[in-house]
Design a protein around this motif. Structure first.
Motif, PDB file in Angstrom:
ATOM      1  N   ARG A   1       0.830  -1.211   0.000  1.00  0.00           N
ATOM      2  CA  ARG A   1       0.000   0.000   0.000  1.00  0.00           C
ATOM      3  C   ARG A   1       0.863   1.259   0.000  1.00  0.00           C
ATOM      4  O   ARG A   1       0.468   2.298  -0.533  1.00  0.00           O
ATOM      5  N   GLN A   2       2.046   1.184   0.594  1.00  0.00           N
ATOM      6  CA  GLN A   2       2.946   2.339   0.621  1.00  0.00           C
ATOM      7  C   GLN A   2       3.796   2.455  -0.643  1.00  0.00           C
ATOM      8  O   GLN A   2       4.589   3.382  -0.784  1.00  0.00           O
ATOM      9  N   GLY A   3       3.638   1.475  -1.529  1.00  0.00           N
ATOM     10  CA  GLY A   3       4.416   1.511  -2.763  1.00  0.00           C
ATOM     11  C   GLY A   3       5.868   1.125  -2.568  1.00  0.00           C
ATOM     12  O   GLY A   3       6.732   1.473  -3.391  1.00  0.00           O
ATOM     13  N   PHE A   4       6.160   0.399  -1.478  1.00  0.00           N
ATOM     14  CA  PHE A   4       7.540   0.031  -1.211  1.00  0.00           C
ATOM     15  C   PHE A   4       7.957  -1.117  -2.136  1.00  0.00           C
ATOM     16  O   PHE A   4       7.205  -2.077  -2.314  1.00  0.00           O
ATOM     17  N   PRO A   5       9.148  -1.045  -2.743  1.00  0.00           N
ATOM     18  CA  PRO A   5       9.579  -2.084  -3.695  1.00  0.00           C
ATOM     19  C   PRO A   5       9.746  -3.440  -3.007  1.00  0.00           C
ATOM     20  O   PRO A   5      10.471  -3.561  -2.018  1.00  0.00           O
ATOM     21  N   ALA A   6       9.087  -4.457  -3.533  1.00  0.00           N
ATOM     22  CA  ALA A   6       9.093  -5.782  -2.923  1.00  0.00           C
ATOM     23  C   ALA A   6      10.499  -6.376  -2.840  1.00  0.00           C
ATOM     24  O   ALA A   6      10.805  -7.155  -1.924  1.00  0.00           O
ATOM     25  N   ASP A   7      11.377  -6.018  -3.809  1.00  0.00           N
ATOM     26  CA  ASP A   7      12.729  -6.588  -3.819  1.00  0.00           C
ATOM     27  C   ASP A   7      13.554  -6.149  -2.615  1.00  0.00           C
ATOM     28  O   ASP A   7      14.588  -6.762  -2.311  1.00  0.00           O
ATOM     29  N   TYR A   8      13.117  -5.096  -1.942  1.00  0.00           N
ATOM     30  CA  TYR A   8      13.863  -4.589  -0.797  1.00  0.00           C
ATOM     31  C   TYR A   8      13.231  -4.986   0.542  1.00  0.00           C
ATOM     32  O   TYR A   8      13.588  -4.435   1.581  1.00  0.00           O
ATOM     33  N   LEU A   9      12.309  -5.940   0.479  1.00  0.00           N
ATOM     34  CA  LEU A   9      11.723  -6.481   1.713  1.00  0.00           C
ATOM     35  C   LEU A   9      12.518  -7.706   2.160  1.00  0.00           C
ATOM     36  O   LEU A   9      12.867  -8.564   1.347  1.00  0.00           O
ATOM     37  N   CYS A  10      12.810  -7.779   3.450  1.00  0.00           N
ATOM     38  CA  CYS A  10      13.460  -8.949   4.053  1.00  0.00           C
ATOM     39  C   CYS A  10      12.506  -9.489   5.100  1.00  0.00           C
ATOM     40  O   CYS A  10      11.881  -8.718   5.839  1.00  0.00           O
ATOM     41  N   PHE A  11      12.415 -10.792   5.164  1.00  0.00           N
ATOM     42  CA  PHE A  11      11.421 -11.386   6.057  1.00  0.00           C
ATOM     43  C   PHE A  11      12.061 -11.905   7.343  1.00  0.00           C
ATOM     44  O   PHE A  11      13.093 -12.586   7.317  1.00  0.00           O
ATOM     45  N   TYR A  12      11.412 -11.564   8.421  1.00  0.00           N
ATOM     46  CA  TYR A  12      11.879 -11.922   9.763  1.00  0.00           C
ATOM     47  C   TYR A  12      11.866 -13.430   9.946  1.00  0.00           C
ATOM     48  O   TYR A  12      10.864 -14.099   9.693  1.00  0.00           O
ATOM     49  N   GLN A  13      13.001 -13.973  10.403  1.00  0.00           N
ATOM     50  CA  GLN A  13      13.072 -15.388  10.762  1.00  0.00           C
ATOM     51  C   GLN A  13      13.098 -15.524  12.284  1.00  0.00           C
ATOM     52  O   GLN A  13      12.216 -16.123  12.878  1.00  0.00           O
ATOM     53  N   ASP A  14      14.114 -14.972  12.884  1.00  0.00           N
ATOM     54  CA  ASP A  14      14.234 -14.889  14.337  1.00  0.00           C
ATOM     55  C   ASP A  14      15.251 -13.799  14.639  1.00  0.00           C
ATOM     56  O   ASP A  14      15.819 -13.200  13.728  1.00  0.00           O
ATOM     57  N   GLU A  15      15.489 -13.543  15.936  1.00  0.00           N
ATOM     58  CA  GLU A  15      16.383 -12.440  16.269  1.00  0.00           C
ATOM     59  C   GLU A  15      17.826 -12.709  15.870  1.00  0.00           C
ATOM     60  O   GLU A  15      18.633 -11.801  15.772  1.00  0.00           O
ATOM     61  N   ASP A  16      18.163 -13.966  15.633  1.00  0.00           N
ATOM     62  CA  ASP A  16      19.526 -14.272  15.205  1.00  0.00           C
ATOM     63  C   ASP A  16      19.773 -13.921  13.741  1.00  0.00           C
ATOM     64  O   ASP A  16      20.920 -13.933  13.279  1.00  0.00           O
ATOM     65  N   ASP A  17      18.695 -13.631  12.981  1.00  0.00           N
ATOM     66  CA  ASP A  17      18.890 -13.373  11.553  1.00  0.00           C
ATOM     67  C   ASP A  17      19.343 -11.947  11.268  1.00  0.00           C
ATOM     68  O   ASP A  17      19.735 -11.637  10.145  1.00  0.00           O
ATOM     69  N   ALA A  18      19.323 -11.068  12.275  1.00  0.00           N
ATOM     70  CA  ALA A  18      19.726  -9.679  12.034  1.00  0.00           C
ATOM     71  C   ALA A  18      21.176  -9.610  11.576  1.00  0.00           C
ATOM     72  O   ALA A  18      21.521  -8.898  10.622  1.00  0.00           O
ATOM     73  N   GLY A  19      22.049 -10.366  12.260  1.00  0.00           N
ATOM     74  CA  GLY A  19      23.450 -10.368  11.862  1.00  0.00           C
ATOM     75  C   GLY A  19      23.652 -10.926  10.467  1.00  0.00           C
ATOM     76  O   GLY A  19      24.466 -10.400   9.681  1.00  0.00           O
ATOM     77  N   ALA A  20      22.919 -11.990  10.131  1.00  0.00           N
ATOM     78  CA  ALA A  20      23.033 -12.578   8.788  1.00  0.00           C
ATOM     79  C   ALA A  20      22.592 -11.578   7.725  1.00  0.00           C
ATOM     80  O   ALA A  20      23.201 -11.490   6.644  1.00  0.00           O
ATOM     81  N   LEU A  21      21.533 -10.807   8.008  1.00  0.00           N
ATOM     82  CA  LEU A  21      21.081  -9.779   7.067  1.00  0.00           C
ATOM     83  C   LEU A  21      22.160  -8.718   6.850  1.00  0.00           C
ATOM     84  O   LEU A  21      22.413  -8.284   5.729  1.00  0.00           O
TER      85      LEU A  21
END
Length: 613
Positions: free
Chosen positions: A163-183
């Motif tokens: 709805r905000q027009g944000f580009p889908a290619d720049y979305l990252c999906f939450y796995q768990d709190e340990d994934d922040a470092g991997a991102l």
């Protein structure tokens, strides 16, 4: 009736506390996705503006609001404040715990301020760990610069981003709190932006991951809360505030231990000594990490010390110290002392005379947990004073403190406790392992059993005589007159727990005295004989009588009794031995798994004090 506004970790905790009241309440979330079980709660879903919330509160007779929503739910906080004002309803805010604001992070007052500071720092590639609802306020940034947003992989979040027009290619999906470092490793951002979301929002973990990779961290400060909210920081604090504002919601009220009261009094006294200001309250941290605030009733000074007092509130627990004044005097020590605090027993606080309590013989009866709580709080007060007050330069480099705890009337109160048997003379003990007194606490009783048994072991007792109460103990002391008083310990209803303690302490022999009322329950297999959990089972007794070979006429007579002690008169003398011998055998059968038969002797005690083995 209570209305809890949740959808968070704090919302779940609020439900746990509300369910303890066994009374209905409402639990409201904006969406329907959160799975939660409410034993007594009625679930509401859907966002509410001020008018809708007012209507809800009127229709459902709401008398107390609990705001356990996300700290950044500013619109909801404003709505709650408006409803509180218009309807005259108190609001408890279940707040998260936040670490101190680290000056090495870039703190932003709001999202507009964050965009300005990102520009000032020349950031071009940004990883936003602020959630899907921050795509809109950060729109001016990501329209100009590459930005990745980590969001939950669910339809609602995807719809919001689209709805905000944000580009889908720049979305990252939450796995768990340990994934922040991997991102961060994969995207190599110039900076990370997150919210001041507190410990339950994994704020520390996000910061640590970015720091490990030398990535600058921008933090949006949490919005200020309305000043009219009552702030609490944990489940015990929430329950106590509900008890205060809506007393009838819980059938029994919690209280605070003497250790918690002494800690609050000592912290207030040191604060008063340093600031020369009267203290009216003291916030302390419990062993669980929860922060509670206790009222301070008096502040006094003399030439080189300060004294503060806290009145013990035991809630609905039948504690002999309820309503007592717990007094702490704090003074700086001129003597060389490796420890920060030297504890002294003032009037009404006992002195230890026997080993086994984990305290120095001859020292004050202030238990280990309260000592640590007091020491930690006073160390924190000194540290804060050094950092924030120019007058701190007048303090010695490592000042020692003398903390004297007193309880007016404590010497008389101690005669109604286990202290004389434990070898604590002259007053009460300052105790408590959690800081919280829960009414009629089984844990507290079992802890006292353990302490008594440890004292018996420490003074060299090889035989431990456990009994259900004063009456049976009187008979057993006459039989085992050679044993010291510390060898006799009440188990109350906690037979199983007492046997486990005796086994862990490796007594050579344990003698268990038991009267018929508890014996018939133990024989059936109940190691906790509390009347709320188990009652005399006449069918079991009739089966036992038949198994013992008693005449059928006597078996039928069991149906007529109302109290177990009537069994002594029910059987003729010739039939008593087989019945009661079998009853004892059944008692042994349930105890032997906890304590070997060669270490355990069970004796059945009659109303007149005769002992059957």
């Amino acid at each position: 009736m209570i209305l809890i506004l949740g959808g968070t970790t704090e919302g779940r905790a609020s439900v746990r506390i509300a369910d303890e009241g066994s009374a209905p309440y409402y639990y409201s979330t904006k969406g329907a996705l959160q799975e939660i079980e409410c034993a007594h709660g009625i679930r509401l879903t859907g966002g509410m503006d001020t008018a809708a919330m007012e209507t809800c509160c009127r229709e459902k007779n709401i008398r107390l609001l609990v705001d356990a929503a996300h700290p950044f739910a500013s619109a909801l906080h404003r709505t709650v404040a408006e409803v509180s004002s218009s309807l005259g309803l108190p609001v408890i805010r279940y707040e998260r715990r936040y670490p101190p604001r680290d000056p090495d992070l870039v703190w932003c007052d709001n999202y507009d301020d964050a965009i300005r500071k990102l520009e000032e720092h020349g950031i071009r590639h940004l990883l936003a760990l602020t959630g899907v609802n921050t795509i809109a306020p950060l729109r001016p940034w990501w329209k100009k610069h590459p930005a990745w947003f980590r969001i939950l992989e669910r339809e609602e979040s995807l719809t919001t981003a689209t709805r905000q027009g944000f580009p889908a290619d720049y979305l990252c999906f939450y796995q768990d709190e340990d994934d922040a470092g991997a991102l961060m490793d994969r995207l190599q951002p110039d900076a990370v932006i997150t919210k001041e979301s507190g410990r339950s929002g994994y704020f520390n973990e996000k910061v640590a991951a970015a720091r490990k990779r030398s990535i600058p961290i921008f933090v949006v400060k949490r919005p200020a809360l309305p000043e009219t909210f009552y702030i609490v920081y944990g489940e015990d604090g929430l329950r106590k505030q509900i008890e205060r504002l809506l007393p009838e919601f819980f059938p029994l009220h919690h209280g605070y231990t003497t250790g918690a009261c002494a800690t609050a009094a000592a912290k207030a006294a040191l604060t008063a000594l340093l600031s020369k200001e009267e203290q009216t309250a003291a916030s302390i941290t419990l062993p669980s990490g929860e922060i509670i605030t206790l009222p301070v009733t008096a502040t006094e000074w003399d030439s080189d010390s300060a004294t503060c007092s806290v009145i013990k509130d035991a809630g609905d627990d039948p504690d002999v110290t309820n309503g007592s004044m717990i007094v702490a005097n704090v003074a700086f020590s001129t003597a060389s002392n490796d420890a920060l605090v030297r504890f002294v027993a003032g009037p009404g606080v006992g002195t230890v005379t026997l080993p086994g309590l984990g305290l120095e013989v001859g020292g004050p009866a202030i238990n280990t947990t309260p000592r640590k709580m007091i020491t930690d709080e006073l160390a924190a007060v000194l540290q804060a004073f050094r950092q924030n007050n120019p007058a701190a330069k007048n303090l010695p480099p490592s000042p020692g403190l003398i903390v004297t705890i007193s309880v007016p009337g404590g010497k008389e109160l101690a005669t109604r406790t286990f202290n004389p048997k434990l070898g604590i003379i002259g007053g009460i003990s300052i105790i408590g392992t959690s800081g919280i007194v829960r009414p009629f606490s089984a844990d507290a009783f079992i802890a006292s059993i353990r302490k008594e048994a440890e004292v018996a072991k420490a003074i060299g007792c090889q035989t431990l005589v456990i009994n259900s109460g004063a009456k049976s103990e009187r008979y057993l002391k006459a039989r085992y007159a050679e044993l010291p008083p510390q060898a006799f310990v009440h188990y109350g209803n906690f037979i199983g727990e007492t046997l486990k303690i005796a086994s862990a302490l490796s007594f050579e022999q344990v003698v268990m005295g038991i009267m018929i009322g508890k014996a018939v329950k133990l024989a059936e297999g109940f190691l906790d004989t509390h009347s709320k959990k188990v009652v005399m089972n006449k069918d079991f007794l009739k089966e036992t009588a038949r198994e013992a070979g008693c005449p059928e006429a006597a078996v039928r007579q069991i149906e007529t009794i109302t109290l177990a002690r009537e069994l002594w008169q029910l059987f003729p003398s010739g039939e008593q031995s087989p019945f009661f011998s079998l009853l004892l055998k059944k008692c042994y059968a349930h105890c032997i798994p906890l304590l070997p038969a060669d270490k355990l002797q069970i004796v059945l005690i009659t109303e007149e004090g005769r002992i059957r083995e």
